[in-house]
Every structure is written in structure tokens, then in C-alpha cells.
Design a protein around this motif. Structure first.
Motif, PDB file in Angstrom:
ATOM      1  N   VAL A   1     -15.177  10.376   0.922  1.00  0.00           N
ATOM      2  CA  VAL A   1     -16.637  10.542   0.970  1.00  0.00           C
ATOM      3  C   VAL A   1     -17.101  11.959   0.649  1.00  0.00           C
ATOM      4  CG1 VAL A   1     -17.087   8.664   2.588  1.00  0.00           C
ATOM      5  CG2 VAL A   1     -16.587  10.958   3.466  1.00  0.00           C
ATOM      6  N   LEU A   2     -16.186  12.920   0.724  1.00  0.00           N
ATOM      7  CA  LEU A   2     -16.583  14.315   0.490  1.00  0.00           C
ATOM      8  C   LEU A   2     -16.070  14.787  -0.861  1.00  0.00           C
ATOM      9  CD1 LEU A   2     -15.700  15.760   4.015  1.00  0.00           C
ATOM     10  CD2 LEU A   2     -18.006  15.475   3.089  1.00  0.00           C
ATOM     11  N   ASP A   3     -16.879  15.569  -1.549  1.00  0.00           N
ATOM     12  CA  ASP A   3     -16.409  16.161  -2.802  1.00  0.00           C
ATOM     13  C   ASP A   3     -15.808  17.543  -2.514  1.00  0.00           C
ATOM     14  OD1 ASP A   3     -18.556  17.813  -2.367  1.00  0.00           O
ATOM     15  OD2 ASP A   3     -19.768  17.008  -3.997  1.00  0.00           O
ATOM     16  N   GLU A   4     -15.283  18.159  -3.554  1.00  0.00           N
ATOM     17  CA  GLU A   4     -14.582  19.440  -3.399  1.00  0.00           C
ATOM     18  C   GLU A   4     -15.474  20.492  -2.711  1.00  0.00           C
ATOM     19  OE1 GLU A   4     -11.451  20.130  -3.963  1.00  0.00           O
ATOM     20  OE2 GLU A   4     -11.639  22.287  -3.538  1.00  0.00           O
ATOM     21  N   GLU A   5     -16.721  20.518  -3.116  1.00  0.00           N
ATOM     22  CA  GLU A   5     -17.646  21.498  -2.555  1.00  0.00           C
ATOM     23  C   GLU A   5     -17.822  21.280  -1.046  1.00  0.00           C
ATOM     24  OE1 GLU A   5     -22.237  22.963  -3.496  1.00  0.00           O
ATOM     25  OE2 GLU A   5     -21.312  21.331  -4.634  1.00  0.00           O
ATOM     26  N   GLY A   6     -18.007  20.022  -0.663  1.00  0.00           N
ATOM     27  CA  GLY A   6     -18.179  19.692   0.749  1.00  0.00           C
ATOM     28  C   GLY A   6     -16.937  20.023   1.554  1.00  0.00           C
ATOM     29  N   LEU A   7     -15.785  19.731   0.987  1.00  0.00           N
ATOM     30  CA  LEU A   7     -14.534  20.015   1.689  1.00  0.00           C
ATOM     31  C   LEU A   7     -14.355  21.517   1.907  1.00  0.00           C
ATOM     32  CD1 LEU A   7     -12.391  17.418  -0.278  1.00  0.00           C
ATOM     33  CD2 LEU A   7     -12.767  17.373   2.200  1.00  0.00           C
ATOM     34  N   GLN A   8     -14.648  22.271   0.885  1.00  0.00           N
ATOM     35  CA  GLN A   8     -14.497  23.724   1.014  1.00  0.00           C
ATOM     36  C   GLN A   8     -15.475  24.301   2.033  1.00  0.00           C
ATOM     37  OE1 GLN A   8     -14.461  25.833  -2.697  1.00  0.00           O
ATOM     38  NE2 GLN A   8     -12.782  24.592  -3.547  1.00  0.00           N
ATOM     39  N   LEU A   9     -16.667  23.743   2.044  1.00  0.00           N
ATOM     40  CA  LEU A   9     -17.669  24.194   3.010  1.00  0.00           C
ATOM     41  C   LEU A   9     -17.164  23.986   4.437  1.00  0.00           C
ATOM     42  CD1 LEU A   9     -20.698  25.086   3.402  1.00  0.00           C
ATOM     43  CD2 LEU A   9     -21.248  22.655   3.479  1.00  0.00           C
ATOM     44  N   ILE A  10     -16.649  22.785   4.693  1.00  0.00           N
ATOM     45  CA  ILE A  10     -16.149  22.477   6.039  1.00  0.00           C
ATOM     46  C   ILE A  10     -14.940  23.352   6.377  1.00  0.00           C
ATOM     47  CG2 ILE A  10     -14.977  20.645   7.350  1.00  0.00           C
ATOM     48  CD1 ILE A  10     -17.067  18.720   5.976  1.00  0.00           C
ATOM     49  N   GLU A  11     -14.091  23.566   5.405  1.00  0.00           N
ATOM     50  CA  GLU A  11     -12.919  24.418   5.653  1.00  0.00           C
ATOM     51  C   GLU A  11     -13.334  25.863   5.965  1.00  0.00           C
ATOM     52  OE1 GLU A  11      -9.595  21.875   3.091  1.00  0.00           O
ATOM     53  OE2 GLU A  11     -10.747  23.450   2.099  1.00  0.00           O
ATOM     54  N   ARG A  12     -14.309  26.351   5.231  1.00  0.00           N
ATOM     55  CA  ARG A  12     -14.794  27.713   5.515  1.00  0.00           C
ATOM     56  C   ARG A  12     -15.389  27.790   6.920  1.00  0.00           C
ATOM     57  NH1 ARG A  12     -16.881  27.641   0.359  1.00  0.00           N
ATOM     58  NH2 ARG A  12     -18.979  27.249   1.125  1.00  0.00           N
ATOM     59  N   ASN A  13     -16.179  26.786   7.268  1.00  0.00           N
ATOM     60  CA  ASN A  13     -16.788  26.790   8.604  1.00  0.00           C
ATOM     61  C   ASN A  13     -15.735  26.694   9.706  1.00  0.00           C
ATOM     62  OD1 ASN A  13     -19.371  27.056   7.580  1.00  0.00           O
ATOM     63  ND2 ASN A  13     -19.875  24.879   7.719  1.00  0.00           N
ATOM     64  N   ALA A  14     -14.706  25.902   9.469  1.00  0.00           N
ATOM     65  CA  ALA A  14     -13.633  25.800  10.468  1.00  0.00           C
ATOM     66  C   ALA A  14     -12.927  27.142  10.627  1.00  0.00           C
ATOM     67  CB  ALA A  14     -12.637  24.709  10.057  1.00  0.00           C
ATOM     68  N   ASP A  15     -12.717  27.822   9.519  1.00  0.00           N
ATOM     69  CA  ASP A  15     -12.118  29.157   9.597  1.00  0.00           C
ATOM     70  C   ASP A  15     -13.002  30.096  10.424  1.00  0.00           C
ATOM     71  OD1 ASP A  15      -9.911  28.435   8.156  1.00  0.00           O
ATOM     72  OD2 ASP A  15     -10.584  29.295   6.257  1.00  0.00           O
ATOM     73  N   THR A  16     -14.286  29.952  10.262  1.00  0.00           N
ATOM     74  CA  THR A  16     -15.216  30.774  11.048  1.00  0.00           C
ATOM     75  C   THR A  16     -15.074  30.470  12.539  1.00  0.00           C
ATOM     76  OG1 THR A  16     -16.754  30.849   9.196  1.00  0.00           O
ATOM     77  CG2 THR A  16     -17.659  31.337  11.381  1.00  0.00           C
ATOM     78  N   ILE A  17     -14.985  29.208  12.884  1.00  0.00           N
ATOM     79  CA  ILE A  17     -14.770  28.849  14.294  1.00  0.00           C
ATOM     80  C   ILE A  17     -13.498  29.510  14.809  1.00  0.00           C
ATOM     81  CG2 ILE A  17     -14.185  26.972  15.900  1.00  0.00           C
ATOM     82  CD1 ILE A  17     -15.953  25.124  14.271  1.00  0.00           C
ATOM     83  N   LEU A  18     -12.431  29.374  14.055  1.00  0.00           N
ATOM     84  CA  LEU A  18     -11.136  29.883  14.501  1.00  0.00           C
ATOM     85  C   LEU A  18     -11.176  31.399  14.696  1.00  0.00           C
ATOM     86  CD1 LEU A  18      -8.729  27.747  12.275  1.00  0.00           C
ATOM     87  CD2 LEU A  18      -8.977  27.632  14.772  1.00  0.00           C
ATOM     88  N   GLU A  19     -11.848  32.077  13.808  1.00  0.00           N
ATOM     89  CA  GLU A  19     -11.851  33.536  13.851  1.00  0.00           C
ATOM     90  C   GLU A  19     -12.897  34.062  14.837  1.00  0.00           C
ATOM     91  OE1 GLU A  19     -12.144  35.243   9.967  1.00  0.00           O
ATOM     92  OE2 GLU A  19     -11.357  37.180  10.638  1.00  0.00           O
ATOM     93  N   GLU A  20     -14.100  33.562  14.735  1.00  0.00           N
ATOM     94  CA  GLU A  20     -15.201  34.151  15.511  1.00  0.00           C
ATOM     95  C   GLU A  20     -15.332  33.560  16.913  1.00  0.00           C
ATOM     96  OE1 GLU A  20     -18.842  34.143  13.304  1.00  0.00           O
ATOM     97  OE2 GLU A  20     -17.862  34.914  11.490  1.00  0.00           O
ATOM     98  N   ILE A  21     -15.289  32.238  17.002  1.00  0.00           N
ATOM     99  CA  ILE A  21     -15.470  31.600  18.315  1.00  0.00           C
ATOM    100  C   ILE A  21     -14.143  31.508  19.057  1.00  0.00           C
ATOM    101  CG2 ILE A  21     -16.253  29.516  19.525  1.00  0.00           C
ATOM    102  CD1 ILE A  21     -18.057  28.979  17.027  1.00  0.00           C
ATOM    103  N   GLY A  22     -13.118  31.067  18.360  1.00  0.00           N
ATOM    104  CA  GLY A  22     -11.799  30.958  18.976  1.00  0.00           C
ATOM    105  C   GLY A  22     -11.580  29.648  19.708  1.00  0.00           C
ATOM    106  N   ILE A  23     -10.323  29.418  20.065  1.00  0.00           N
ATOM    107  CA  ILE A  23      -9.899  28.198  20.755  1.00  0.00           C
ATOM    108  C   ILE A  23      -9.201  28.630  22.043  1.00  0.00           C
ATOM    109  CG2 ILE A  23      -8.430  26.140  20.624  1.00  0.00           C
ATOM    110  CD1 ILE A  23     -10.511  25.994  18.445  1.00  0.00           C
ATOM    111  N   GLU A  24      -9.460  27.914  23.127  1.00  0.00           N
ATOM    112  CA  GLU A  24      -8.822  28.298  24.395  1.00  0.00           C
ATOM    113  C   GLU A  24      -7.528  27.510  24.640  1.00  0.00           C
ATOM    114  OE1 GLU A  24     -11.509  28.445  27.686  1.00  0.00           O
ATOM    115  OE2 GLU A  24     -12.800  29.903  26.671  1.00  0.00           O
ATOM    116  N   PHE A  25      -6.494  28.219  25.034  1.00  0.00           N
ATOM    117  CA  PHE A  25      -5.249  27.610  25.515  1.00  0.00           C
ATOM    118  C   PHE A  25      -5.188  27.952  27.004  1.00  0.00           C
ATOM    119  CE2 PHE A  25      -2.759  26.155  21.801  1.00  0.00           C
ATOM    120  CZ  PHE A  25      -3.644  26.533  20.798  1.00  0.00           C
ATOM    121  N   ARG A  26      -5.439  26.942  27.860  1.00  0.00           N
ATOM    122  CA  ARG A  26      -5.683  27.245  29.261  1.00  0.00           C
ATOM    123  C   ARG A  26      -4.432  27.155  30.128  1.00  0.00           C
ATOM    124  NH1 ARG A  26     -11.665  24.579  30.297  1.00  0.00           N
ATOM    125  NH2 ARG A  26     -12.779  26.080  28.985  1.00  0.00           N
ATOM    126  N   GLU A  27      -4.342  28.095  31.027  1.00  0.00           N
ATOM    127  CA  GLU A  27      -3.274  28.132  32.044  1.00  0.00           C
ATOM    128  C   GLU A  27      -1.886  28.004  31.436  1.00  0.00           C
ATOM    129  OE1 GLU A  27      -4.191  25.961  35.733  1.00  0.00           O
ATOM    130  OE2 GLU A  27      -6.113  25.458  34.803  1.00  0.00           O
TER     131      GLU A  27
END
Lengths: 526, 526
Positions: free
Chosen positions: A54-80
Motif C-alpha cells: 500500500v505504500l510507495d517508496e516515498e511513503g516508506l522513506q518518510l516513515i523510516e525517517r520518522n522512526a529514526d527520529t523517534i529512536l534518536e530524539e525520543i528514545g526507547i525505554e528498557f526497564r529494570e
């Protein structure tokens, strides 16, 4: 292929050799020949049809860039889990408290060592399945504390129910894995039931099975029992269990899940990294936002397996549902999770990871039209998305609270249809059928022509539960609805069931291990 | 879009203007606001998702070559129609008796004058639909002699049922056409019922409707009545009726269908050229063989419309089902017709013709899980194939013998889901939802965040018939199955129904025409 059919242990034509001389076996064979048996098992699906995207190359890249932003700026918690945080630090991540921030590209780089395709081994090698590539593997429902039984009762599940679902999955031709927690056997203590569950998969089936993830020591028990079956070296060098590791969305991995992940990855066993998403609660209400968060969570969790053991198999998992914005209840088979599944499959392929989503998901309380529509919407999406591993492929009812015997039977019939669909269009000379068209000509019919005669037994998928007789015939036969026919067929199958052979020495060793472990701790019920 | 919603005539928020001052209208508006009404109608679907294709270029060319071979070597029969044979001779075909052999390329050359995209006009211009391109138009079930009514009876259909289904299709947001023979009103004489049917479509709906095809003079009546609504010139220059022309497969067009085709094509009205295929009976048992025969039949029949009138709109139709090789009964929603539909859609696109297939097909006698699975399998295929016109999109039961009120309601809910699915993934900034992800962060939830607040009313398709409440709530509410909820909703809709405005002068003219025609002939019942 012949080997597999020979070794199904089902009571189809190929399975007789295990029951010679036994009264029950002989009766079973007769019943099976009369049409009540499931017929020979099928190997895992090797899709010959394209994937739907359902997604074209442009859409896929957009989502990938945004995911990279989450990983870098917001981060993911590994608890306890101090070890996890330490490993991330060493890998170059920026760790603040329990929050891990990932430099751009780190997760993708780590994931390069994860295999795109691997073999999930069964104790019967003919039942081995491929995970990844063009393969699709169906596994039963996972997790429900309740069952809807054949008497129509909704009640807590027991170990007897558990065994029954293992038996049914073993017999169902288009279910390729024995699954994991086919229902939660609440009559067995919480801290011991995983032993009985793993044993049931080994004893009553010879299809590949899933491990316990509810505590690290239970994961270790799974490994120990697998080693009794496969041998120590084999387990350390091959995948013999698939293990469901849910992200605690949004953007958290908790102690329990990370604990189980570490055990399995260390022993080279496969983790299915699955953000459990009810859009609107655990992720944004939009498809693109949900896909972005899923990708970020999978990148973090899946790459973590490679910190534990380079080359350990790991899947890109997605459990996609929405919530009703009126009641907060989860909803299934609606358009938005469909789009999420298609999109996530594309993201997984771009990462080179095998993909898990879908199943027979529905919110209905009974196997009615609602259950079927929601299930079909989900299952069709699952296949066309190119999903490699399909958990919950049969038996899921009531938002996953209930394992239903009747729905299991209906679903496995639908899985058979999908398996046939996946074979695509036969373009051989026989498939083209030009001789038939010439032979029949205008105004006649194909019922008796030689091409039809030669092909009719395999030409069409034959549903075991659909009633296509005349209204009058259906009336005479008691006006049965599909779930009533499913009920009867389920009883027949359970009656026909015969266990696959298991080396008595292995069986004894497993039982001794279980006894030792059970004796080592008091029962716990929470 | 606002215009369309304003003019739905439904009792949703936008439809109030037609009922001011009327007690019933006010009550209806209240009920609608309380959730019982269908809400505003939606315009036809403009798909933003890709089509799914099962055949590659090589496979498509193979089937096209084989179809050319059928046309040239085997030929297609046009029975009992001297004019048709004469026209084919003049066009350069080799006619032997009633068998027409087509020189390579003749049919394709003729079809170059047929439009790829055209407008099907409704008497309310806001209801006009596009046929072809990225458009998908849903129409109700066509043809059943029986109904399953709201009291649970299976009985012969009446004109009252006919009107009810027209009303329901008018109210259903995602049904874009009023359809044709929504059921066969057997209480009206065979030779007169088409007049009442066409009138009902005009009177009780303002969505585009289909014409009568059961005899050339009934097609002429349809045209005459359409001219009273649209004006003579408008009808001769625009498509105001779509008309179902079945091939008498294999490889025959009969007098009745050719007769209706000639009338409609001469008046510039659209023909839906549809081989009616039960594979194994009317076509080979293989998918490729069936596709080949369908293509040959459509090429012959569709190109014939261009001999009648160059530029007349025509659709590539496919009705795909299989037969049970055990009982001979038709079967629906199975893998083989799915592959046929996907393949036929590809062949149609290569010909540049709008495509018709699919619908809510099933073989079940009741709206149970079987009905739903078969329907969902067919409907999902229909959408993803890129079908332009979908007959039988709601209400089909029991292999097309029965129009079901309950199933109609269930199906129209599913059509709403497909309409939402077709809108694809929103990749706007709002769709990406990065602000929401930032706002919520790890370990929290999205239920109250501002992005969710701003989007929750439109974020997810809201089924009007799925029950996603807790088991306990569902139990308290009477443990209703989906079809019971559909029954109640159907009663509500029929109660809320308000007719769209119709110019009284047009109404009178129609009634006078019908009286004149009915008086001109004795009743016939066969």
C-alpha cells in the motif's frame, strides 16, 4: 512432499502405518476414508503469488525517517534491566536513565547479522518450516484464558483444553506449527504450567512449537526440554522454538520480555519482536503514525537480540488492532489495521527480517458473521501482505479472551483456502485447458469432458464446512449453521486423533525433568 | 462533497431539509441523531490504493494469445439473430451458420472506440458515478426470486420487497447505485414487472439504476421511462442506465441478451458484458482456461456493441464461481474464483475497458459464518482487483436465489469498511502524528492526547453492526448475534426512510406511461 504426507500421523490415507492392529486406529481409518478425517497435512506455504503493497517508496522513506527520529530524539525505554542498558551503552547508544537514544543507523547496522530466512525445526524433520522469504507458516491462537467449549460453555481453560487444541492443530492440514499458549491452562499453577504446555506440544504433536516467555527461568525450562528432544548441540545451533516478545507499547520493553528475549537469543532461538498495538491507545490514531512507532520499537527490540548473540533469528512482528473511540474496546478486521499490516510487511522486507502479523482476529463473542467477516478481512490481508509467520491463525474469539473449538475448525478450513490461493495460477498446458475448450465448444458444458475428469479431484479447494447443497437438502439435514457443522467435525477429529510416535526414552526424560522442576518449587497461583 | 451530503435525502444530519414540518421527518431526524440512521451517503469510491495482480506479463500474453485462438479457430455463436450475423460479416468476420470466427485483432480494433471511463448519470446529479479508471461503484444484489424476510421466512419476493431493497440501497452510505433486479417481484406479471421495477428505482431512490434486459421491448420501456426523467437528448448522449448482458457460456450469446444489448447500445447506454461462469460447468476447471474463455467471450460480445454504435459504453464483466465436483452445486468465495477475478481485472485494464466482478457472493442459506467468510473473501478480492462496478455488493444469499434483508445490512457495513480501506494511508503531517508521539512518549498512552482528540471522530471506521463490548455487556444485552442486530437495524432504517424529491410532473408522466403499457397487453406469468 510424499515423505511429509507419510509422516503426518493424521488418520488420512497416509497415516495408517502408526495404527496397525489397534482397534481405535482401524476405526479411525474407516471414519477418515468416509470423509470425517482431516486428510494429509500440507507443508508450509511457499507463496507463488505476489505481495500486496500500500505504500510507495516515498511513503516508506518518510516513515523510516520518522522512526529514526523517534529512536534518536525520543528514545526507547528498557526497564529494570541493567544488563540491557549496559549493552546499549557499549554499542554506542546514548543511555539516560532507562531511556535509550539510538544514533542514526545503529539499529539497522546491528540487524545486518540477523538472518532473512531460517529453518524452524520440528521434532519430525518432515514438519520443519521455513521462516522468511516466500514462506508462510500458520500457527493457532495464543493466550486466551477462556475457552468456548463444544457444549457451548464459556469457561476458564484447562490443560485438557490445551491438549485438545494441540491435537487439533496437529491434525489440521494447513496449520504448520503447534503454536504456543493455545489457551492458558488455569487449572495448573502459574509457575508450573509452562512445563505441561511445552510437554503437550512435544507429546501430542510433532509440528514446531513455541516457548514460554512469562519469565526467564521458564524460557530456560523450554530450552532444557527442547534439548532433551533435539540434543544440546542441535538446539544451540538451530532454531527449535519461536518465542513471542511483545513490546510494551508505546516505546517500552519491560523486564519480563527482555528477560525472556535474552534467554532465547543466547540459545540461538528465534524471537518474534511484536509491538502489541491497539491504535488510539498504544499508538497514534493514524496508520502512518502507528507504522512509524512500530518500526521504531521493532528496530530497537530486534537489534537488541543481535547484541545478545550475533546471528540469532528474529522476526519483525506486528499485532495491529484499533480501539473503539466510543467504548475503548479493541476492534478487529477494520480497514485501519489492514493498512497497518500491509505497510508493516513492507517495512519488514526492507529491513530483511521475516514478518509476523495477522491471524483469525475478531471481537465477536460467538462464531457468527461478525467473527467471520473480521477474521476473513484479517486473514486475507495476512496472506497478501506476504506474512511469514501467522500467530492466532485459528481459534481466536472475543478479542483473544477465548479459544473457540468451533471457530478453530472454521478457521482451519479458511486457512486451507488461503494455502490454495497462495499457489497462484497454473499456466502449464494442462492449466491453459485449450484442449478442453476445443473439445467442448460453444453451447455445451465441461462436466464430462476428459480434461475435467482428469483434474476434478484437485481442481477446486473443497471446504469441509461450507454447505453448498440445495435449500431443500439443507432443510432436511436440520438447517445447520456453519458452527454447528464445525462442532460435529471437531468431535470427530478429537475422536480420530492418534498421537505421533515419540521415543519412550525421550518421553521419560521429559517427564522426569518436569517432575524435578515441579518438585523444586511450591505452587503459585499469581 | 458537501453538495453530495446535502442531497443524500438520507435522514442523516445533512438530509433534514426535505422533511421540515413533517412529524415523521422530525422523528426520523431524532432517531438518526441517536445513532439509528445510516448517516450521510458517500460518493463513489476513488481508490487511492494500488490494484493487486496475480498474473505477470508473460502469463497475460499467453492468455491473450489463447483467447485469440478461440476467437479465430473455435468461434463464438450469436444465436437466432440474423442482424448480428450480418453485422459481423460486414465487419470482416468469417460467419458459418451461427458461428462467428474473428480474424486476429478484429475485436480489439473495434473496442478502441469504447470509452475507458464514463459517467453513469443519476437523476440527482450529485449521485452521478464514474465508471472506470480508479472508481469503484457498489450496487445491490441482482436477480433473486426469493427473499429471506425480517420475520425469518424464506419466501417468493414481492414488489414490496423490491421497494424495500431500493430504499435500503438508497439509504446505505457506501452503496452508490440503486442496482437493478434487487429481487424478482413475482407477484407482478412477468411481462409487466420491469415497469414497476424501473419506476421503483426512480421513485424511491435518486441513485443511478440499471435497465431491464429480459426482452428487447422491456429494454425499450426502460429507455422510454429514462427519457421521461432525463429528457430525450440527454439519454441519447449520456449513460443513464447500466445493463447486464450475460454471455451464455461457453461461447454463446443468445437472442434475448443480444436483443437487449442492441437496444441499449443503440441508445448509447452501457452494457456490462458478463460471462456467467461456474468453472467446471461453463468453463474449464482451471483458472487459466477459465480466464481464456472469459476473455474470448468478452472480446466478442463487447466489440459487438461497437458494431451497433461506435462509442457506446461497455464493461468487461466477469461472474466467477466454481461448482462442487461432488454435488454440482455452485460454490463461492473459494480460491479459484478469487484468482479468476484478479486475472480478469488485469485483462480488462489491458483492453482499456471498465471492469465488473465480485460482490457479496456466498452459498450459505443463512447469514452465518459461512456466508460471511465467502462474502468477505469475494469482497476483499473485488476491491483489491480494482473492480469498477460491483453488482451483488449487498444482500446476496444462497447462491443468488435469495435476497436477504439481514445480510444486506451486514454487507453494506462491510462495504463501508472497504470504502475506508480504499482511501489508503494518509501521509500528511497529521497522518504522520509525530507531534502525538513526542507528546505521549514511552510508557504512556494516546487516549487523551491532543492529536487523538482532534482525530478520533474520523480516525477509525465505525461498524454499525459489530459488537465490541465486553462479554458481560453483550450477555446483558441479550447475547445477540450479528444478524439479529442487522434485523433490528434494518427495521429502523425502513422506518426512517424518506423518499427523495421527485418532480410531480415526471412522476405523473411515468405513471401514465406504465398504465399505457400495462393496458396494452394481457398479463403473462411465464
Amino acid at each position: 512432499m510424499d515423505d511429509i504426507n507419510e509422516q503426518t500421523g493424521s488418520t488420512g490415507e497416509g497415516g495408517g502405518r502408526r495404527s496397525r492392529g489397534e482397534g481405535r486406529g482401524a476405526a479411525a481409518r474407516r471414519a477418515s476414508r468416509a470423509g470425517g478425517g482431516p486428510g494429509p497435512s500440507l507443508p508450509y506455504i511457499q507463496r507463488k503469488i505476489p505481495v500486496y503493497e500500500v505504500l510507495d517508496e516515498e511513503g516508506l522513506q518518510l516513515i523510516e525517517r520518522n522512526a529514526d527520529t523517534i529512536l534518536e530524539e525520543i528514545g526507547i525505554e528498557f526497564r529494570e534491566d541493567a544488563e540491557a542498558l549496559q549493552l546499549w551503552k557499549e554499542a554506542g547508544a546514548d543511555v539516560k536513565g532507562e531511556r535509550v537514544h539510538f544514533p542514526k543507523g545503529l539499529c539497522r547496522e546491528l540487524l545486518k547479522s540477523a538472518p532473512s530466512v531460517f529453518t524452524w525445526h520440528a521434532r519430525n524433520p518432515a514438519r520443519n518450516v521455513q521462516i522468511g522469504g516466500n514462506a508462510t507458516v500458520f500457527a493457532p491462537v495464543y493466550g486466551p484464558p477462556f475457552v468456548r467449549d463444544l457444549e457451548g460453555n464459556r469457561r476458564y481453560a484447562t490443560i485438557e483444553d490445551f491438549r485438545n487444541f494441540v491435537k487439533l492443530a496437529y491434525m489440521a492440514p494447513s496449520i504448520h506449527s503447534s503454536g504456543g499458549t493455545v489457551c492458558e491452562p488455569v487449572d495448573v499453577p502459574v509457575n508450573k504450567r509452562h512445563l505441561d504446555m511445552v510437554y503437550s506440544h512435544i507429546k501430542y504433536s510433532d509440528k514446531p512449537f513455541m516457548g514460554s516467555v512469562t519469565a526467564p527461568e521458564r524460557a530456560e525450562d523450554t530450552i532444557a526440554m527442547a534439548k532433551l528432544v533435539f540434543g544440546d548441540d542441535f538446539v544451540e545451533n538451530n532454531c527449535v522454538t519461536l518465542n513471542l516478545i511483545n513490546a510494551n507499547s508505546p516505546m517500552v520493553f519491560d523486564e519480563t520480555m527482555v528477560g525472556a528475549l535474552k534467554v532465547y537469543a543466547r540459545h540461538n532461538q528465534a524471537c518474534v519482536l511484536s509491538p502489541f498495538i491497539l491504535s488510539g491507545a498504544m499508538s497514534p490514531v493514524t496508520v502512518a503514525g502507528t507504522l512509524t512507532q512500530i518500526l521504531a520499537e521493532v528496530l530497537a527490540g530486534a537489534s537488541f537480540t543481535q547484541l545478545i548473540r550475533k546471528g540469532a533469528p528474529v522476526l519483525f512482528g506486528t499485532f495491529a488492532a484499533s480501539i473503539s473511540m466510543q467504548s475503548g474496546a479493541p476492534t478487529f478486521g477494520t480497514p485501519e489495521p489492514t493498512l497497518v499490516s500491509y505497510g508493516a510487511a513492507q517495512l519488514a522486507r526492507r529491513l530483511g527480517l521475516p514478518f509476523r502479523t495477522g491471524g483469525s482476529l475478531c471481537g465477536s463473542k460467538v462464531p457468527d458473521a461478525q467473527a467471520a467477516h473480521e477474521t476473513s478481512n484479517t486473514l486475507n490481508t495476512t496472506l497478501l501482505a506476504g506474512t511469514n509467520f501467522v500467530l492466532h491463525a485459528a481459534g481466536w474469539l472475543e478479542g483473544g479472551l477465548v479459544s473457540s473449538y468451533e471457530k478453530f475448525m472454521i478457521d482451519q478450513d479458511q486457512l486451507g483456502m488461503l494455502q490454495k490461493l497462495a499457489a497462484g495460477v497454473d499456466l502449464s498446458e494442462n492449466g491453459q485447458a485449450m484442449d478442453a475448450i476445443r473439445e467442448v465448444g460453444p453451447g455445451s458444458h465441461y462436466l464430462g469432458c476428459s480434461h475435467t475428469q482428469a483434474n476434478f479431484q484437485t481442481a477446486f479447494y473443497r471446504s469441509v464446512l461450507s454447505d453448498n447443497n440445495s435449500f431443500e437438502q439443507w432443510e432436511i439435514e436440520g438447517q445447520k449453521r456453519m458452527e454447528e457443522r464445525a462442532n460435529a467435525l471437531c468431535r470427530t477429529w478429537l475422536d480420530l486423533y492418534e498421537a505421533p510416535e515419540l521415543d519412550p526414552a525421550i518421553d521419560d526424560a521429559l517427564l522426569a525433568y518436569i517432575k524435578m522442576r515441579k518438585d523444586s518449587m511450591p505452587d503459585a497461583f499469581t
